[in-house]
Design a protein around this motif. Structure first.
Motif, short mmCIF file in Angstrom:
data_model
loop_
_atom_site.label_atom_id
_atom_site.label_comp_id
_atom_site.label_asym_id
_atom_site.label_seq_id
_atom_site.Cartn_x
_atom_site.Cartn_y
_atom_site.Cartn_z
N TRP A 1 45.12 49.96 48.21
CA TRP A 1 45.67 49.07 47.19
C TRP A 1 44.59 48.78 46.17
CZ3 TRP A 1 50.55 47.40 46.30
CH2 TRP A 1 51.48 47.59 47.33
N LEU A 2 44.82 49.24 44.94
CA LEU A 2 43.94 48.88 43.84
C LEU A 2 44.34 47.48 43.36
CD1 LEU A 2 41.77 49.80 41.75
CD2 LEU A 2 43.65 50.69 40.37
N LEU A 3 43.43 46.55 43.37
CA LEU A 3 43.73 45.16 43.01
C LEU A 3 43.33 44.92 41.55
CD1 LEU A 3 42.25 43.39 46.20
CD2 LEU A 3 44.50 44.49 45.90
N LEU A 4 44.27 44.40 40.79
CA LEU A 4 44.01 44.16 39.37
C LEU A 4 44.54 42.81 38.94
CD1 LEU A 4 45.29 47.55 37.81
CD2 LEU A 4 42.90 46.84 38.11
N GLY A 5 43.80 42.13 38.07
CA GLY A 5 44.34 40.98 37.38
C GLY A 5 45.35 41.45 36.35
N ALA A 6 46.26 40.56 35.95
CA ALA A 6 47.32 40.95 35.02
C ALA A 6 46.75 41.47 33.70
CB ALA A 6 48.24 39.76 34.76
N ASP A 7 45.67 40.86 33.24
CA ASP A 7 45.09 41.30 31.96
C ASP A 7 44.56 42.73 32.07
OD1 ASP A 7 43.20 40.20 33.78
OD2 ASP A 7 41.70 40.01 32.20
N ALA A 8 43.92 43.02 33.18
CA ALA A 8 43.42 44.38 33.40
C ALA A 8 44.58 45.37 33.50
CB ALA A 8 42.56 44.42 34.66
N PHE A 9 45.64 44.95 34.19
CA PHE A 9 46.79 45.84 34.36
C PHE A 9 47.43 46.21 33.03
CE2 PHE A 9 51.37 46.51 35.28
CZ PHE A 9 51.24 47.67 36.03
N LEU A 10 47.56 45.21 32.15
CA LEU A 10 48.20 45.48 30.85
C LEU A 10 47.38 46.47 30.02
CD1 LEU A 10 49.56 41.95 29.89
CD2 LEU A 10 50.87 43.96 30.60
N GLY A 11 46.10 46.55 30.28
CA GLY A 11 45.25 47.49 29.55
C GLY A 11 45.16 48.87 30.18
N HIS B 1 37.78 35.77 41.03
CA HIS B 1 37.72 37.08 41.71
C HIS B 1 37.92 36.92 43.22
CE1 HIS B 1 34.75 37.96 38.24
NE2 HIS B 1 35.87 38.59 37.94
N LEU B 2 37.21 35.96 43.77
CA LEU B 2 37.21 35.82 45.25
C LEU B 2 38.58 35.39 45.76
CD1 LEU B 2 33.67 34.29 45.44
CD2 LEU B 2 34.35 36.46 46.50
N ARG B 3 39.22 34.51 45.02
CA ARG B 3 40.56 34.05 45.42
C ARG B 3 41.57 35.18 45.28
NH1 ARG B 3 41.98 30.61 49.15
NH2 ARG B 3 44.17 30.88 48.66
N LEU B 4 41.44 35.97 44.21
CA LEU B 4 42.34 37.11 44.05
C LEU B 4 42.23 38.02 45.29
CD1 LEU B 4 42.89 39.32 40.90
CD2 LEU B 4 42.49 40.35 43.11
N ALA B 5 41.01 38.33 45.67
CA ALA B 5 40.80 39.22 46.82
C ALA B 5 41.32 38.60 48.11
CB ALA B 5 39.31 39.55 46.95
N GLU B 6 41.07 37.32 48.28
CA GLU B 6 41.49 36.62 49.51
C GLU B 6 43.01 36.57 49.61
OE1 GLU B 6 39.73 35.66 51.95
OE2 GLU B 6 40.79 34.06 52.99
N GLU B 7 43.66 36.24 48.50
CA GLU B 7 45.13 36.11 48.54
C GLU B 7 45.79 37.47 48.68
OE1 GLU B 7 46.83 33.29 45.71
OE2 GLU B 7 45.10 31.96 45.92
#
Ligand code: ATP
Length: 217
Positions: free
Chosen positions: A102-112, A18-24
């Motif tokens: 910007w709504l931040l989503l992981g790919a798995d969340a996006f596909l759902g 989670h933290l790396r996703l937000a940071e990147e």
């Protein structure tokens, strides 16, 4: 006006994925702030087993020391199910129609996404950034539901181009970190080590509060 990132999740517990996703995303999209919003009662996943107050406190401890990160308690404080569309509507009202979100989503969340409450309205309320792994062909892939593919093809934005307040979709690669909250909970339940998968401050809190100490069925 610097764009603001909005990052929801159960965070049960929050971890370095989670933290790396937000940071990147913050770095890549030039976000002035990333607002972490722990879910109260997530409508799509069943109730998280860890009390919202603990999940909120773990997020607080995880982001302490990063001036760009902040936590928003509105969903955990609400007695109602937390729909992202309602949260974004409230944020939009507070921050004004010009503020890029910007709504931040992981790919798995996006596909759902098509299973989410009033999901098409999300595109009117915010831009959507999807974190994928290098080589992932998410947006061409057969795994994307047709209705989602349709929205994406209208809205997909080239990396680096300027965004408006809402309506764009961007796929960004992130450092792959195959860390999941489920695996952390399982490890802790069998008294294994979860060190280096999440911040020490969060792990200390977990031990203090004896969270995840037992399997629950
Ligand atoms: P679980 O393992 O219980 O499914 P989770 O670790 O996926 O939980 P969530 O709180 O549901 O955690 O996730 C919040 C957001 O973070 C989602 O958009 C999800 O796609 C994303 N995410 C979670 N783990 C990672 C990871 N390791 N890398 C990139 N994104 C992630």
């Amino acid at each position: 006006m610097q764009p603001i990132g909005v990052f929801g999740g159960t965070f049960d517990p929050i971890h370095f994925g989670h933290l790396r996703l937000a940071e990147e995303m913050a770095e890549g999209l030039g976000l002035g702030r990333v607002r972490f919003i722990p879910a109260g009662q997530p409508p799509h996943r069943g109730a998280p087993r860890t009390a919202a107050s603990h999940r909120l406190e773990m997020v607080r401890r995880a982001i302490a020391g990063n001036p760009c990160f902040e936590v928003d308690a509105r969903e955990v404080a609400s007695p109602n199910p937390s729909y992202t569309v309602d949260t974004l509507t409230a944020l939009r009202a507070e921050l004004g129609s010009e503020q890029p979100l910007w709504l931040l989503l992981g790919a798995d969340a996006f596909l759902g996404l098509p299973a989410w409450h009033e999901w098409r309205r999300l595109f009117q309320l915010a831009n959507i950034a999807v974190a994928a792994r290098p080589g992932a062909r998410l947006l061409q892939s057969g795994s994307m539901p047709d209705e989602l593919k349709h929205e994406v093809s209208r809205r997909q934005q080239a990396s680096g181009s300027a965004s408006g307040p809402a309506g764009s979709v961007l796929l960004r690669q992130m450092t792959p970190l195959d860390i999941s909250a489920t695996a952390i909970r399982d490890t802790l339940a069998r008294q294994g080590s979860a060190r280096y998968l999440l911040p020490d401050a969060v792990l200390d809190y977990i031990h203090e509060q004896q969270l995840y100490a037992h399997h629950e069925h």
